[in-house]
Design a protein around this motif. Structure first.
Motif, PDB file in Angstrom:
ATOM      1  N   TRP A  30      31.287  38.349  38.094  1.00 53.21           N
ATOM      2  CA  TRP A  30      31.784  38.697  36.755  1.00 53.21           C
ATOM      3  C   TRP A  30      32.909  37.727  36.420  1.00 53.21           C
ATOM      4  CZ3 TRP A  30      32.200  44.413  34.963  1.00 53.21           C
ATOM      5  CH2 TRP A  30      32.618  44.467  33.635  1.00 53.21           C
ATOM      6  N   PHE A  31      32.545  36.642  35.748  1.00 54.40           N
ATOM      7  CA  PHE A  31      33.522  35.603  35.446  1.00 54.40           C
ATOM      8  C   PHE A  31      34.255  35.878  34.136  1.00 54.40           C
ATOM      9  CE2 PHE A  31      31.345  32.967  38.561  1.00 54.40           C
ATOM     10  CZ  PHE A  31      32.356  32.139  39.025  1.00 54.40           C
ATOM     11  N   GLU A  32      35.536  35.563  34.154  1.00 58.41           N
ATOM     12  CA  GLU A  32      36.334  35.406  32.940  1.00 58.41           C
ATOM     13  C   GLU A  32      36.976  34.031  33.056  1.00 58.41           C
ATOM     14  OE1 GLU A  32      38.954  38.616  32.099  1.00 58.41           O
ATOM     15  OE2 GLU A  32      37.384  40.148  32.311  1.00 58.41           O
ATOM     16  N   GLY A  33      36.446  33.084  32.314  1.00 60.84           N
ATOM     17  CA  GLY A  33      36.862  31.704  32.506  1.00 60.84           C
ATOM     18  C   GLY A  33      36.310  31.194  33.823  1.00 60.84           C
ATOM     19  N   ASP A  34      37.173  30.629  34.642  1.00 61.17           N
ATOM     20  CA  ASP A  34      36.763  30.098  35.944  1.00 61.17           C
ATOM     21  C   ASP A  34      37.055  31.044  37.094  1.00 61.17           C
ATOM     22  OD1 ASP A  34      35.879  27.705  34.807  1.00 61.17           O
ATOM     23  OD2 ASP A  34      37.871  26.796  34.950  1.00 61.17           O
ATOM     24  N   ARG A  35      37.534  32.245  36.792  1.00 61.68           N
ATOM     25  CA  ARG A  35      37.918  33.187  37.840  1.00 61.68           C
ATOM     26  C   ARG A  35      37.023  34.416  37.796  1.00 61.68           C
ATOM     27  NH1 ARG A  35      43.105  32.221  39.764  1.00 61.68           N
ATOM     28  NH2 ARG A  35      42.422  33.601  41.450  1.00 61.68           N
ATOM     29  N   VAL A  36      36.751  34.956  38.978  1.00 61.66           N
ATOM     30  CA  VAL A  36      35.967  36.184  39.088  1.00 61.66           C
ATOM     31  C   VAL A  36      36.885  37.388  38.947  1.00 61.66           C
ATOM     32  CG1 VAL A  36      34.606  37.602  40.692  1.00 61.66           C
ATOM     33  CG2 VAL A  36      34.159  35.153  40.499  1.00 61.66           C
ATOM     34  N   THR A  37      36.498  38.313  38.097  1.00 59.74           N
ATOM     35  CA  THR A  37      37.273  39.531  37.874  1.00 59.74           C
ATOM     36  C   THR A  37      36.882  40.593  38.896  1.00 59.74           C
ATOM     37  OG1 THR A  37      37.463  39.113  35.506  1.00 59.74           O
ATOM     38  CG2 THR A  37      37.758  41.392  36.234  1.00 59.74           C
ATOM     39  N   PRO A  38      37.832  41.192  39.623  1.00 58.75           N
ATOM     40  CA  PRO A  38      37.497  42.265  40.563  1.00 58.75           C
ATOM     41  C   PRO A  38      36.850  43.451  39.842  1.00 58.75           C
ATOM     42  CG  PRO A  38      39.732  41.462  40.936  1.00 58.75           C
ATOM     43  CD  PRO A  38      39.268  40.862  39.642  1.00 58.75           C
ATOM     44  N   THR A  39      35.830  44.032  40.451  1.00 65.62           N
ATOM     45  CA  THR A  39      35.113  45.137  39.810  1.00 65.62           C
ATOM     46  C   THR A  39      35.100  46.417  40.639  1.00 65.62           C
ATOM     47  OG1 THR A  39      32.966  44.522  40.775  1.00 65.62           O
ATOM     48  CG2 THR A  39      33.569  43.489  38.672  1.00 65.62           C
TER      49      THR A  39
END
Length: 223
Positions: free
Chosen positions: A116-125
């Protein structure tokens, strides 16, 4: 020595009709060089794995000296009664105690992260679930394989576009099971499953202090 896997679809054996969608548990045997019993299945929670007899069936095959690898969380987080610090962790604690009671080594895994990317970083889910497992491993002195950290790094290292090859993204017409295509950022394609299995297998070897009996190499360093 045998490895016994308890978990959800991200660990589970592939269904032939769904390949190359598969769990990582199908691919660790060549890395650990020992038999693997994979009882993980899609949709499993800590509660269902106990209630439907899967855990008891797993334990019946455990011998002293075996290793039991436990990874849940994807589906537990959808159930309020399996709160990270409530039913979820209580059941994991019981599983560790059961495995130890059979003379086996219990190994806990945090959940593989969703892509789950936001920009170049993966968002913890997964909210507090990974921290709950980390805390339990520390409390019980149980080896931990942190798949949340590893998969987050893996996806970010590949980047938003290239990392899709690790997950089950199928174009329309590519797979008969999903004729209209599929965008699934939870379940792995074979490539992703193999990468994670390699990490899990090498982590298990490190936990067992395997490979440390080999002679040191590369000792002729330039000062």
């Amino acid at each position: 020595m045998t490895y016994h896997l308890a978990g959800d679809s991200t660990v589970a054996p592939a269904k032939p009709e769904e390949l190359p969608l598969t769990g990582w548990g199908s691919y660790i045997e060549p890395v650990v060089e020992a038999p693997v019993r994979n009882l993980a299945y899609g949709g499993a929670t800590t509660e269902s794995f106990l209630a439907d007899g899967s855990w008891e069936r797993l334990l019946q095959g455990v011998e002293p000296g075996d290793t039991v690898v436990i990874q849940f969380g994807h589906n537990d987080q959808k159930r309020p009664e399996l709160d990270a610090r409530g039913g979820y962790i209580a059941r994991l604690r019981g599983m560790v105690e059961d495995a130890r009671g059979r003379g086996a080594t219990a190994v806990l895994c945090t959940s593989a992260e969703r892509r789950w990317f936001e920009g170049d970083r993966v968002t913890p889910t997964h909210g507090d679930y990974p921290n709950a497992v980390r805390d339990l491993a520390h409390e019980l002195d149980v080896p931990l394989i942190d798949l949340t950290v590893f998969t987050t790094w893996l996806y970010e290292d590949r980047g938003p576009a290239a990392s899709t090859s690790l997950l089950s993204h199928f174009a329309p017409g590519e797979h008969p099971g999903w004729p209209d295509g599929l965008t699934d950022d939870t379940h792995f394609r074979e490539e992703g499953a193999r990468r994670i299995a390699a990490f899990v297998g090498r982590s298990l070897r490190a936990i067992e202090r395997r490979d440390g009996d080999q002679p040191a190499r590369g000792s002729q360093l330039v000062s």
